[in-house]
Scaffold this active site. Structure first.
Site, PDB file in Angstrom:
ATOM      1  N   LYS A 114      32.859  85.300  14.827  1.00  0.00           N
ATOM      2  CA  LYS A 114      33.658  84.137  15.229  1.00  0.00           C
ATOM      3  C   LYS A 114      32.842  82.855  15.149  1.00  0.00           C
ATOM      4  CE  LYS A 114      37.147  86.221  18.232  1.00  0.00           C
ATOM      5  NZ  LYS A 114      37.754  86.219  19.569  1.00  0.00           N
ATOM      6  N   LYS A 197      42.540  93.529   7.389  1.00  0.00           N
ATOM      7  CA  LYS A 197      43.314  93.747   8.601  1.00  0.00           C
ATOM      8  C   LYS A 197      44.390  92.663   8.784  1.00  0.00           C
ATOM      9  CE  LYS A 197      42.456  93.997  13.548  1.00  0.00           C
ATOM     10  NZ  LYS A 197      41.501  93.948  14.639  1.00  0.00           N
ATOM     11  N   LYS A 200      45.905  87.289  13.012  1.00  0.00           N
ATOM     12  CA  LYS A 200      46.439  85.925  13.106  1.00  0.00           C
ATOM     13  C   LYS A 200      45.423  84.905  12.607  1.00  0.00           C
ATOM     14  CE  LYS A 200      45.336  86.308  17.933  1.00  0.00           C
ATOM     15  NZ  LYS A 200      45.890  87.110  18.997  1.00  0.00           N
TER      16      LYS A 200
END
Ligand code: TRP
Length: 334
Positions: A114, A197, A200
């Protein structure tokens, strides 16, 4: 014997859950409320580890909660609440932060992934300590099991390590939770990029099926899902990742084993198969969307349902924290 306790959390970071969230988390949560003492939270404190608009956070927290109830969580049986309503989560997180080594926190791969998106030095310290807040979410309820996706395994290991460390240093206080991971739903992938995958943060809108989406767009997305050269509906992850993903989706939604589906569509080509997948998706999502819309049209009632959850969760969290404060050596407040 008391029912084993489960706890899980989901981030309010989108305007709808998608099929991966539904199969990988929400649907499983609903099943577990029958056999477990279930605690489920909308983790808004986790959502602000990356820059978040206040109005969007408020809206998405309600949307997330509404979808949980709409998907079948029963406020009589499951404790559904918003993380920030139970202030003790952040208090326990601080104590656990003080038990965590810098190197230990730095090994968390989700943080590395991230923070790489922002550039490591722009990422917040909150993002760095995210897994420790997650550990607090779990330990504060003395959860036995934590239903999560496979990507959360490392956070669960950290949770157990921190719980064990606290118990060792201060005396037995926390239950050490087991991860609970459902195999067949690990791999719901992007419809446009079937080797990645469904997510979002990385999927394009065409690659993602949203629970709150209308039937028209849902059907269109399934019909336009990337398939593979060839015409046979076969399960072959390496050579037919697109068809394999649709088979997994259809199997998960209808409860039909994949080999039975393969037999049923033998010689029929992709078109018929995709149409049936689209129908299964629409049939699953439509009633959930309708119930969620109804709940969202009456915000004060929804907020009241969440207050009931926060009250029940808070009672457990306060009890744990009283013990924790005492064991750590904080003075009682008279
Ligand atoms: N990190 C989890 C995820 O991204 C969300 C989460 C926060 C969670 N707190 C939790 C999951 C506690 C399980 C238990 O999916």
């Amino acid at each position: 014997m008391a029912r084993p306790r489960v706890l899980s959390g989901i981030q309010p970071t989108a305007d709808s859950f998608h099929l991966g969230n539904y199969l990988g988390a929400v649907r499983q949560w609903v099943t577990m409320q029958e056999t477990h003492d279930a605690f489920y939270c909308v983790v808004d404190l986790h959502a602000i580890t990356v820059p978040t608009e206040p109005a969007a956070l408020r809206r998405r927290s309600r949307v997330a909660a509404a979808q949980l109830f709409a998907a079948g969580l029963d406020p009589e049986r499951a404790t559904v609440f918003v993380q920030s309503h139970v202030r003790e989560h952040t208090e326990l997180a601080w104590i656990l932060i003080c038990l965590t080594g810098m190197g230990e926190a730095g090994r968390m791969t989700q943080f590395k992934d991230k923070s790489a998106k922002f550039g490591e030095s722009a990422a917040s310290v909150g993002l760095f300590t995210y897994p420790i807040l997650q550990a607090a979410d779990i330990l504060i309820y003395q959860a036995d099991k934590v239903p999560v996706g496979a990507d959360q395994k490392q956070h669960l290991e950290l949770t157990r390590d921190l719980g064990q460390r606290f118990n060792h240093r201060y005396g037995d206080t926390f239950t050490l939770p087991e991860p609970y991971i459902l195999k067949e739903v690990e791999k719901i992938t992007d419809l446009q990029e079937p080797t990645a995958k469904m997510s979002k943060s990385s999927s394009s809108p065409a690659g993602i099926l949203d629970v709150l989406e209308q039937p028209g767009p849902l059907r269109k997305k399934v019909m336009r899902a990337v398939t593979d050269t060839g015409t046979e509906v076969l399960f072959d992850e390496d050579n037919k990742p697109g068809i394999s993903n649709l088979l997994r989706i259809q199997s998960a939604l209808t409860g039909t084993p994949i080999p039975d589906l393969v037999a049923r569509y033998a010689g029929q080509g992709y078109g018929t198969f995709k149409k049936d997948v689209a129908e299964a998706v629409v049939e699953t999502f439509t009633p959930i969307r309708e119930r969620a819309e109804k709940l969202l049209s009456n915000e004060s009632e929804l907020d009241r349902m969440l207050a009931v959850g926060a009250e029940r969760a808070g009672a457990v969290a306060r009890q744990t924290m009283e013990q924790v404060r005492d064991r750590v050596g904080f003075l009682p407040k008279f």
